[in-house]
Design an enzyme around this catalytic site. Structure first.
Site, short mmCIF file in Angstrom:
data_model
loop_
_atom_site.label_atom_id
_atom_site.label_comp_id
_atom_site.label_asym_id
_atom_site.label_seq_id
_atom_site.Cartn_x
_atom_site.Cartn_y
_atom_site.Cartn_z
N HIS A 1 -7.55 62.37 -7.56
CA HIS A 1 -6.34 62.41 -8.40
C HIS A 1 -6.62 62.90 -9.81
CE1 HIS A 1 -6.99 58.52 -10.58
NE2 HIS A 1 -7.52 58.12 -9.43
N ASP B 1 -4.47 62.37 -12.50
CA ASP B 1 -4.00 61.53 -13.61
C ASP B 1 -5.02 60.44 -13.94
OD1 ASP B 1 -3.37 60.26 -11.12
OD2 ASP B 1 -1.92 58.96 -12.13
N ASP C 1 -13.04 58.00 -12.85
CA ASP C 1 -11.77 57.76 -12.14
C ASP C 1 -10.72 58.72 -12.68
OD1 ASP C 1 -9.60 56.69 -10.80
OD2 ASP C 1 -9.49 54.89 -12.03
N GLU D 1 -1.41 59.01 -9.04
CA GLU D 1 -2.06 57.91 -8.30
C GLU D 1 -2.00 56.61 -9.09
OE1 GLU D 1 -4.97 55.06 -6.95
OE2 GLU D 1 -4.88 55.97 -8.93
N ASP E 1 -11.69 59.71 0.24
CA ASP E 1 -11.01 59.50 -1.05
C ASP E 1 -11.93 58.68 -1.96
OD1 ASP E 1 -9.05 59.44 -3.03
OD2 ASP E 1 -7.70 58.09 -1.96
N HIS F 1 -10.99 52.15 -16.12
CA HIS F 1 -9.78 51.57 -16.75
C HIS F 1 -10.16 50.82 -18.03
CE1 HIS F 1 -6.88 51.61 -13.02
NE2 HIS F 1 -7.69 52.68 -13.05
C1 LIG Z 1 -21.87 41.86 -0.68
C2 LIG Z 1 -21.02 42.79 -1.44
C3 LIG Z 1 -21.79 43.33 -2.52
C4 LIG Z 1 -21.42 44.05 -3.47
C5 LIG Z 1 -20.12 44.60 -3.68
C6 LIG Z 1 -19.92 44.50 -5.09
C7 LIG Z 1 -19.06 45.14 -5.77
C8 LIG Z 1 -18.09 46.13 -5.30
C9 LIG Z 1 -17.42 46.64 -6.46
C10 LIG Z 1 -16.69 47.68 -6.51
C11 LIG Z 1 -16.45 48.65 -5.45
C12 LIG Z 1 -15.13 48.43 -4.81
C13 LIG Z 1 -14.06 49.13 -5.00
C14 LIG Z 1 -13.94 50.12 -6.03
C15 LIG Z 1 -12.88 49.72 -6.93
C16 LIG Z 1 -12.32 50.48 -7.85
C17 LIG Z 1 -12.62 51.85 -8.20
C18 LIG Z 1 -12.08 52.85 -7.27
C19 LIG Z 1 -10.85 53.25 -7.19
C20 LIG Z 1 -9.82 52.73 -8.05
C21 LIG Z 1 -8.47 53.32 -7.81
C22 LIG Z 1 -7.88 53.68 -9.12
O1 LIG Z 1 -7.63 52.82 -9.98
O2 LIG Z 1 -7.60 54.87 -9.34
N1 LIG Z 2 -4.90 52.61 -8.33
C1 LIG Z 2 -4.29 51.70 -9.25
C2 LIG Z 2 -2.81 51.88 -9.34
C3 LIG Z 2 -2.04 51.47 -8.14
C4 LIG Z 2 -1.62 50.16 -8.00
C5 LIG Z 2 -0.88 49.75 -6.90
C6 LIG Z 2 -0.58 50.66 -5.94
C7 LIG Z 2 -0.98 51.97 -6.08
C8 LIG Z 2 -1.72 52.37 -7.16
C9 LIG Z 2 -4.68 50.28 -8.91
O1 LIG Z 2 -5.12 49.98 -7.84
O2 LIG Z 2 -4.56 49.45 -9.76
ZN LIG Z 3 -8.65 56.38 -9.17
ZN LIG Z 4 -7.70 54.13 -11.64
#
Ligand SMILES: CC/C=C\C/C=C\C/C=C\C/C=C\C/C=C\C/C=C\CCC(=O)O
Ligand SMILES: N[C@@H](Cc1ccccc1)C(=O)O
Ligand SMILES: [Zn+2]
Ligand SMILES: [Zn+2]
Length: 456
Positions: free
Chosen positions: A100, A102, A132, A166, A193, A440
């Site tokens: 994405h 944005d 991100d 997104e 993704d 973020h």
């Molecule tokens: C036993 C498990 C061990 C370790 C796991 C620990 C940590 C995991 C932490 C993060 C990874 C998980 C998800 C990623 C979260 C957010 C970033 C990715 C996308 C966010 C979407 C967005 O806001 O645009």
């Molecule tokens: N990706 C962002 C924004 C989002 C929220 C909820 C639904 C979709 C997108 C988040 O998880 O916080």
């Molecule tokens: Zn993202």
């Molecule tokens: Zn994000």
């Protein structure tokens, strides 16, 4: 941080066939993308000027992508982009890459360098979107551009979908692209993704980085709690006010987390896969989760990221009440954001929450909600997962653990569930806990080397 041998090993994998000019051009292209403030402020509120500029920017940065005859480019929802790269073998089902354009807002305050400067310092490119998710937008297009320059023609067709909203749900970008593809009857083999990383130092006493490919993603409820009472003069207050009642309800929610359901999700499997990598006694504990699971899950809950992986989370995000110092307010409202663990449903969470609040004077208004995403296959037959795993291990030979996990946030991929059963959320980047907090947050940055590796 890593043994220097490994460091060298990794450095040597940066493709030698790229010239110094190409490598400079690649990182400069990312910096330029960071400098365009494509911020999503709220539902329907985007920086449309920046989004339009971004469209022009990628046309200029990746000329081959836009002039190649076997690549079709379509603009969807005014600012999102869909590329269809026609492969030489039409019998193979296409896959799709998502990213994405944005980003979430950022002000200069709290940052070491201005968030939209794209400044390079000590080997890092700084700015909002470097993790991100402009890193992916640019790496995908950059890789394609470089392949095209080298006369590459893929065998299997693929699509690239770049959403522009997104961060505010994807209704104008991803959702429209998905609708378009569904109308055309397109079938997708698998999707890659954002939403997973090579996790480095996330688990105490576990130094080995491992790849977590998210095969599911949490659901969500935005719940507004409201209390209405008769207004009046503050000189003769009633025993309870709308604010007091609501505050108590919200406090009960915060004190009483939704029960841990991770025993039924990918987390338990992940820990079992990691078991033999630990030394005594942790290896014994993790190899006998049938006995030690209560202990292990209690320990995990102490860490706020692990806690988010283990259960449905409760976050009180808004609180509004009162109009004047001397008026007993009639209405108090609070918004609570729940992120639902894949082993639970919207309905189950709402029931639990009603029982925790346990006060009929508190009204519930569900502002929005969606279920956790289906769990994509990660077995030996799962082509998308296995391809991702093999590719990852060839680019990062030092990574010998690849495990399915859950994305604790949401991504654009959730809009594509009707097109494929294989949705894999993963970016090949080393991520440490402090990097995770920068997403973020403040001082989001990516090392030039990590970006070069991602683009491969
Ligand atoms: C036993 C498990 C061990 C370790 C796991 C620990 C940590 C995991 C932490 C993060 C990874 C998980 C998800 C990623 C979260 C957010 C970033 C990715 C996308 C966010 C979407 C967005 O806001 O645009
Ligand atoms: N990706 C962002 C924004 C989002 C929220 C909820 C639904 C979709 C997108 C988040 O998880 O916080
Ligand atoms: Zn993202
Ligand atoms: Zn994000």
């Amino acid at each position: 941080k890593y043994p220097s041998g490994k460091e060298r090993q990794r450095a040597s994998r940066i493709p030698s066939q790229f010239s110094q000019e190409e490598r400079v051009a690649m990182k400069e292209a990312l910096k330029g993308a960071i400098q365009i403030p494509t911020v999503s402020f709220g539902p329907g509120e985007f920086n449309t000027t920046a989004l339009a500029e971004f469209g022009k920017y990628v046309r200029k940065a990746f000329p081959a992508v836009f002039k190649t005859s076997f690549i079709q480019h379509e603009v969807v929802g005014e600012y999102s982009h869909l590329f269809t790269i026609q492969g030489s073998d039409p019998s193979l089902q296409p896959y799709m890459l998502l990213a994405h354009i944005d980003v979430v807002p950022a002000s200069d305050q709290g940052w070491e360098v201005p968030p939209f400067s794209g400044l390079e310092r000590d080997g890092f490119i700084h700015g909002r979107g470097t993790l991100d998710n402009k890193n992916s937008v640019m790496a995908i297009l950059q890789a394609l551009e470089l392949l095209l320059v080298r006369k590459y023609i893929p065998r299997r067709s693929f699509l690239i979908a770049l959403g522009h909203d997104e961060e505010v749900s994807g209704a104008n970008g991803a959702q429209k692209i998905s609708a378009l593809l569904q109308a055309r009857g397109t079938q997708i083999a698998f999707i890659v993704d954002e939403g997973g990383f090579i996790l480095d130092n996330f688990i105490p006493n576990f130094k080995k980085p491992f790849a977590m490919v998210s095969v599911s993603e949490k659901g969500s409820i935005n719940l507004m709690l409201q209390v209405n009472m008769t207004p009046g003069h503050s000189s003769a207050p009633p025993k309870e006010t709308s604010i007091g009642i609501l505050a108590a309800a919200v406090s009960r929610l915060e004190q009483t987390p939704v029960p841990n359901t991770s025993g039924n999700g990918p987390l338990k499997k992940l820990l079992q896969q990691l078991a033999n990598e630990f030394s005594f006694p942790t290896n014994i504990v993790l190899n006998n989760l049938w006995l030690f699971w209560p202990l292990v899950s209690r320990l995990m809950e102490r860490n706020y990221i692990m806690n988010a992986l283990a259960r449905t989370t409760t976050a009180i995000t808004m609180f509004n009440a009162g109009v004047k110092e001397n008026v007993i307010p009639s209405v108090a409202q609070a918004t609570v954001n729940f992120r639902i663990h894949p082993a639970q449903t919207v309905q189950e969470v709402l029931e639990l929450v009603k029982n925790i609040v346990a006060d009929d004077r508190v009204q519930f208004h569900v502002l929005s909600a969606f279920e956790p995403l289906p769990v994509s296959p990660s077995d030996d037959q799962a082509m998308g997962y296995q391809l991702l795993r093999q590719t990852l291990q060839s680019v990062f030979p030092e990574i010998n653990i690849v495990a399915p996990g859950t994305c604790i946030a949401n991504t654009d991929s959730r809009h594509y569930v009707n097109l494929t059963t294989g949705i894999y959320r993963f970016n090949p980047i080393y991520l440490q806990p402090q990097d995770f907090r920068s997403i973020h947050g403040f001082n989001e940055k990516i090392s030039v080397q990590a970006y070069e590796n991602q683009r491969r």
